[in-house]
Design a protein around this motif. Structure first.
Motif, mmCIF file in Angstrom:
data_model
loop_
_atom_site.group_PDB
_atom_site.id
_atom_site.type_symbol
_atom_site.label_atom_id
_atom_site.label_comp_id
_atom_site.label_asym_id
_atom_site.label_seq_id
_atom_site.Cartn_x
_atom_site.Cartn_y
_atom_site.Cartn_z
ATOM 1 N N PHE A 176 0.918 -1.184 0.095
ATOM 2 C CA PHE A 176 -0.064 0.087 -0.040
ATOM 3 C C PHE A 176 0.859 1.221 -0.097
ATOM 4 C CE2 PHE A 176 -2.407 3.222 1.809
ATOM 5 C CZ PHE A 176 -3.557 3.136 1.397
ATOM 6 N N ALA A 177 2.197 1.278 0.750
ATOM 7 C CA ALA A 177 2.884 2.286 0.926
ATOM 8 C C ALA A 177 3.500 2.723 -0.286
ATOM 9 C CB ALA A 177 3.856 2.167 2.030
ATOM 10 N N GLU A 178 4.062 1.600 -0.892
ATOM 11 C CA GLU A 178 4.701 1.692 -2.168
ATOM 12 C C GLU A 178 3.714 2.134 -3.154
ATOM 13 O OE1 GLU A 178 8.322 -1.408 -1.495
ATOM 14 O OE2 GLU A 178 6.871 -2.042 -2.953
ATOM 15 N N ALA A 179 2.544 1.809 -3.420
ATOM 16 C CA ALA A 179 1.669 2.129 -4.278
ATOM 17 C C ALA A 179 1.380 3.682 -4.166
ATOM 18 C CB ALA A 179 0.491 1.410 -4.324
ATOM 19 N N ALA B 63 9.069 5.514 5.847
ATOM 20 C CA ALA B 63 9.626 4.426 4.953
ATOM 21 C C ALA B 63 10.150 3.111 5.544
ATOM 22 C CB ALA B 63 10.705 5.223 4.065
ATOM 23 N N SER B 64 10.586 3.286 6.847
ATOM 24 C CA SER B 64 11.339 2.293 7.558
ATOM 25 C C SER B 64 10.158 1.609 8.085
ATOM 26 C CB SER B 64 12.159 2.747 8.460
ATOM 27 O OG SER B 64 12.820 1.929 9.307
ATOM 28 N N VAL B 65 9.191 2.121 8.812
ATOM 29 C CA VAL B 65 8.065 1.587 9.487
ATOM 30 C C VAL B 65 7.183 0.545 8.288
ATOM 31 C CG1 VAL B 65 5.752 1.897 10.391
ATOM 32 C CG2 VAL B 65 7.817 3.250 11.193
ATOM 33 N N PHE B 66 7.235 1.205 7.094
ATOM 34 C CA PHE B 66 6.493 0.452 6.093
ATOM 35 C C PHE B 66 7.311 -0.610 5.309
ATOM 36 C CE2 PHE B 66 3.932 4.514 6.074
ATOM 37 C CZ PHE B 66 3.096 4.203 7.065
ATOM 38 N N PHE C 205 2.315 6.068 -1.410
ATOM 39 C CA PHE C 205 3.172 7.143 -0.879
ATOM 40 C C PHE C 205 4.553 7.482 -1.498
ATOM 41 C CE2 PHE C 205 1.226 5.387 3.564
ATOM 42 C CZ PHE C 205 0.200 5.894 3.230
ATOM 43 N N THR C 206 5.041 6.521 -2.532
ATOM 44 C CA THR C 206 6.413 6.807 -3.058
ATOM 45 C C THR C 206 6.715 8.088 -3.472
ATOM 46 O OG1 THR C 206 6.310 4.423 -3.507
ATOM 47 C CG2 THR C 206 7.891 5.781 -4.537
ATOM 48 N N ASN C 207 5.926 8.622 -4.320
ATOM 49 C CA ASN C 207 6.106 9.799 -4.931
ATOM 50 C C ASN C 207 6.340 10.828 -4.053
ATOM 51 O OD1 ASN C 207 6.267 8.884 -7.603
ATOM 52 N ND2 ASN C 207 4.055 9.368 -7.884
ATOM 53 N N THR C 208 5.557 10.972 -2.948
ATOM 54 C CA THR C 208 5.482 12.023 -1.832
ATOM 55 C C THR C 208 6.787 11.793 -1.017
ATOM 56 O OG1 THR C 208 2.976 12.078 -1.611
ATOM 57 C CG2 THR C 208 4.348 12.910 0.316
ATOM 58 N N TYR C 209 7.237 10.736 -0.792
ATOM 59 C CA TYR C 209 8.529 10.286 -0.068
ATOM 60 C C TYR C 209 9.536 10.957 -0.682
ATOM 61 C CZ TYR C 209 5.718 8.053 3.673
ATOM 62 O OH TYR C 209 4.994 7.715 4.660
ATOM 63 N N ARG C 210 9.711 10.606 -2.108
ATOM 64 C CA ARG C 210 10.430 10.991 -2.914
ATOM 65 C C ARG C 210 10.943 12.428 -2.789
ATOM 66 N NH1 ARG C 210 9.661 6.596 -7.715
ATOM 67 N NH2 ARG C 210 11.307 5.003 -6.822
ATOM 68 N N GLU C 211 9.796 13.318 -2.859
ATOM 69 C CA GLU C 211 9.975 14.675 -2.724
ATOM 70 C C GLU C 211 10.438 15.141 -1.368
ATOM 71 O OE1 GLU C 211 6.186 16.215 -3.684
ATOM 72 O OE2 GLU C 211 5.955 15.339 -5.817
ATOM 73 N N MET C 212 10.008 14.506 -0.411
ATOM 74 C CA MET C 212 10.352 14.762 0.944
ATOM 75 C C MET C 212 11.965 14.238 1.168
ATOM 76 S SD MET C 212 6.963 13.337 2.817
ATOM 77 C CE MET C 212 7.658 13.726 4.639
ATOM 78 N N LEU C 213 12.342 13.363 0.435
ATOM 79 C CA LEU C 213 13.810 13.296 0.755
ATOM 80 C C LEU C 213 14.936 14.293 0.031
ATOM 81 C CD1 LEU C 213 13.838 9.346 0.307
ATOM 82 C CD2 LEU C 213 14.136 10.475 2.362
ATOM 83 N N MET D 254 9.625 -0.112 3.009
ATOM 84 C CA MET D 254 9.559 0.222 1.555
ATOM 85 C C MET D 254 10.875 0.277 1.009
ATOM 86 S SD MET D 254 7.116 3.481 1.823
ATOM 87 C CE MET D 254 7.177 3.959 -0.027
ATOM 88 N N ASP D 255 11.473 -0.928 0.195
ATOM 89 C CA ASP D 255 12.599 -1.136 -0.370
ATOM 90 C C ASP D 255 12.760 -0.347 -1.798
ATOM 91 O OD1 ASP D 255 10.991 -2.982 -1.717
ATOM 92 O OD2 ASP D 255 12.052 -4.536 -0.949
ATOM 93 N N ASN D 256 11.455 0.363 -2.284
ATOM 94 C CA ASN D 256 11.685 0.647 -3.788
ATOM 95 C C ASN D 256 12.162 1.858 -3.689
ATOM 96 O OD1 ASN D 256 9.400 1.781 -2.199
ATOM 97 N ND2 ASN D 256 8.306 2.284 -4.176
ATOM 98 N N LEU D 257 12.551 2.585 -2.591
ATOM 99 C CA LEU D 257 13.300 4.030 -2.280
ATOM 100 C C LEU D 257 14.849 3.696 -2.033
ATOM 101 C CD1 LEU D 257 10.574 5.808 0.152
ATOM 102 C CD2 LEU D 257 10.967 6.042 -2.134
#
Length: 353
Positions: free
Chosen positions: A100-103, A128-131, A105-113, A133-136
């Protein structure tokens, strides 16, 4: 004339201060009101959609109501998913949360990073650690190599790589800054699977010294009996009598004492005569855990040690021996060393003196 200028300047300063204070108060009020509205919305979102999230996490199939489409729904969905993971820990649920997170939240987290603000980057790394997510991976690798990456960010990156079972976790540990708290290092190591633990231990000497120390401690804390040979290899490999290696020897002795056995008891005698009182204390503790008759003699010497803590550990170790109470009673009544007599009485619950 000078007085009138001073009065005018004071009046201007006072008015400016009042205006500035009013602006600050207005800003705080606006921010607080905004945060309160967001909190109310997130609570309302959770009440309306908690059942949908439960169905998704247990059965799959995402409802459109859960998919974030703006800043508020993103924050609400993120919190709902994070809260759910705090009470449910199965592999299946973790996998669905990750998906769910990768589908969504990914784009938002990329901007935040990419943000210049540390707090925003940390928030992205934390979630990202809690979820898991290894796609980041490419994004966090870029951040890890960036000069703006702080020790706390690197720490969160390590947690993410460990959680997502990424093979790069070892390199992140090797490059981890050495100015974090010992608790942080132990927390990272406690997250490792058995395979990850063994893999990292194989590169023990490439790790920063604080992590080496934490690795040694975790072997004892986690009762990893299969790593006794590793601990003893490290202990007897260190030849220097003082310096950094002394602290590592103390931790090695402590972990071996926690494991409570060794087939090389006779080789520990040199640590009973160490110039470091911490090493002598840990050796006494180990001898007490081993409970071998041949260790009574060195313990009766350690109970006379100049360090109170060494004497205490030696007395406790003697009490663990066969007929330990009789041994301590004999010392309490007949030993020529006053400190030995006192600590023996104290250990037996008798009044010293």
């Amino acid at each position: 004339m000078y007085t009138s200028h001073a009065v005018i300047a004071l009046a201007i300063f006072t008015v400016s201060l009042l205006v500035l204070s009013s602006l600050v108060l207005a800003y705080i009020t606006i921010v607080k009101a905004r945060d309160m509205r967001l909190t109310r919305y997130m609570n309302s979102f959770a009440q309306k959609n908690s059942t949908l999230m439960y169905v998704y996490m247990t059965q799959g199939g995402t409802s459109r109501a859960l998919v974030p489409h703006n800043r508020r729904t993103f924050a609400a969905a993120e919190k709902l998913l994070s809260d759910y993971l705090q009470i449910a820990h199965s592999d299946e649920i973790q996998l669905r949360a990750k998906q769910f997170a990768e589908a969504h939240f990914t784009n938002t987290y990329r901007e935040m990073l990419l943000s210049r603000k540390w707090s925003i980057r940390m928030n992205a790394l934390y979630h990202a650690s809690v979820f898991g997510m290894d796609n980041l991976f490419e994004d966090i690798t870029w951040l890890m190599n960036s000069p703006k990456c702080t020790a706390q960010e690197h720490y969160q990156i390590c947690k993410l790589l460990i959680h997502s079972r990424n093979s790069s976790f070892i390199q992140s540990l090797i490059r981890l800054p050495g100015d974090l708290k010992a608790f942080n290092y132990r927390q990272l190591l406690s997250m490792l699977t058995n395979d990850q633990f063994d893999e990292a231990l194989a590169q023990f000497h490439e790790l920063p010294m604080p992590i080496q120390h934490s690795f040694v401690e975790m072997i004892g804390i986690l009762n990893k009996y299969e790593q006794l040979d590793f601990l003893e290899q490290q202990l007897f490999r260190i030849a220097e009598p003082a310096g950094q290696s002394s602290e590592l020897r103390i931790k090695l002795l402590k972990s071996i004492a926690q494991l409570g056995f060794t087939e090389r008891a006779e080789q520990y005698s040199k640590f009973a005569a160490s110039s470091s009182w911490e090493e002598r204390a840990m050796t006494a503790k180990l001898f007490g855990a081993l409970r071998k008759p041949e260790l009574v003699a060195p313990l009766t010497e350690l109970i006379k040690d100049r360090s109170w803590w060494v004497r205490t550990q030696a007395a406790g170790a003697l009490l663990n021996m066969k007929e330990g109470k009789q041994l301590l009673m004999h010392i309490a009544e007949h030993d020529h060393d006053r400190f030995a007599r006192d600590i023996a009485k104290e250990t037996l619950g008798l009044h010293p003196g």
